[in-house]
Scaffold this active site. Sequence first.
Site, PDB file in Angstrom:
ATOM      1  N   HIS A   1       6.354  -0.304   1.314  1.00 16.74           N
ATOM      2  CA  HIS A   1       6.016   0.795   0.409  1.00 16.74           C
ATOM      3  C   HIS A   1       6.944   0.808  -0.811  1.00 16.74           C
ATOM      4  O   HIS A   1       8.144   0.575  -0.676  1.00 16.74           O
ATOM      5  CB  HIS A   1       6.128   2.141   1.134  1.00 16.74           C
ATOM      6  CG  HIS A   1       5.379   2.181   2.423  1.00 16.74           C
ATOM      7  ND1 HIS A   1       4.054   1.843   2.526  1.00 16.74           N
ATOM      8  CD2 HIS A   1       5.779   2.521   3.683  1.00 16.74           C
ATOM      9  CE1 HIS A   1       3.660   1.969   3.779  1.00 16.74           C
ATOM     10  NE2 HIS A   1       4.690   2.367   4.500  1.00 16.74           N
TER      11      HIS A   1
ATOM     12  N   TYR B   1       0.857  -1.181   0.000  1.00 12.01           N
ATOM     13  CA  TYR B   1       0.000   0.000   0.000  1.00 12.01           C
ATOM     14  C   TYR B   1       0.891   1.228   0.000  1.00 12.01           C
ATOM     15  O   TYR B   1       2.088   1.143   0.291  1.00 12.01           O
ATOM     16  CB  TYR B   1      -0.964   0.024   1.197  1.00 12.01           C
ATOM     17  CG  TYR B   1      -0.362  -0.203   2.552  1.00 12.01           C
ATOM     18  CD1 TYR B   1       0.223   0.841   3.258  1.00 12.01           C
ATOM     19  CD2 TYR B   1      -0.401  -1.456   3.141  1.00 12.01           C
ATOM     20  CE1 TYR B   1       0.767   0.653   4.511  1.00 12.01           C
ATOM     21  CE2 TYR B   1       0.142  -1.672   4.404  1.00 12.01           C
ATOM     22  CZ  TYR B   1       0.728  -0.608   5.085  1.00 12.01           C
ATOM     23  OH  TYR B   1       1.262  -0.810   6.327  1.00 12.01           O
TER      24      TYR B   1
END
Length: 341
Positions: free
Chosen positions: A313, A265
């Site tokens: 990330h 995400y």
Amino acid sequence: LYFADYITTHSVCRLVMFPGRTSRMISKSKVLVFLLFFTGIGVYFKTGYQLTHYAVDQKLCACIKCLSEDKQLLLDRSNRSVQPFLTANLNLSQNEFNWWKDLQAESRSFRVYETTVANLFQIFPKNPDVIQPKYDHCRTCAVVGNSGNLRRSHYGPLIDLHEVVIRMNTGITRGFEKDVGNKTTHHVMYPESAVDLDDNTHFVLFPFKIQDFEWLINASTTGFTGRSYMPVKSKIKTNKDLVMVVNPAFMKYVHEVWLGNKGRYPSTGFMALILALHICDEVNVFGYGADSDGNWSHYWEILTNKRLRTGVHPGNYEYNIIQQLAQQQKIKFYEGLMKKM
């Protein structure tokens, strides 16, 4: 034209009744008809041009360039129909909830989510406190990341000039004012990264699970007693009237549309940047990216782990998008000194 028809008809009648006296009058009438006709055409086009010119000149904001007018932010990745913030009347779809609950293995149901969010809006504003665009106003925003690139940058005074200054997570200003400024209007956090705020700063919550909503409710009232994967504050100081909660559907949109599903995400910093693109007219970006050695350090700490990267990330991919936005002059990116070395 009706008037011209009348003049022509009237002149013909006079010719029949008084043939000797009206031949010169017909010629004058024709000239008058043509003059009236072309005058009418000129007035019509002039009025149309003025209205069109006014429509073109009427901007949505007073900036040189307005992001709110930009229909093609980085290959049309911007979708302004996606609401950045939750409101009391905004419904999350089942599909959006299913995506969101997998971020941190949420096991509770969609109904529990809806009930918890309804309880949230019994305490906090039902609509976010967002500055609306105006033709005579320029909403300037500084998005301040926590990168070590800010050290010795001397960007502080420039950052503080912006109307909106967005900071995130545990980013601090005391002792670093020369490089990062001391003004904060919006602080983006989640429970595990939360810090106390003053009465003039908006608390922008990025929720990753239902417990994050429960934490916000309890930590700002009676106290939170639950547990998470990291220690969380049991109470937090914040102005309840300035609390804003990011829409899980917006988080999904950032991950899928802007990042092409790269990484698990988006980082808090990248979501804060895309949030700024949706609520600001002009965006300037500070404190993003790795240092010259490729380490993702914070400006307030001495890096000890030389192999530190971005975890779940897609840090490099996010950084490349920021650079593309800067190259296309959608934002202005202040890279900092360490990146230039």
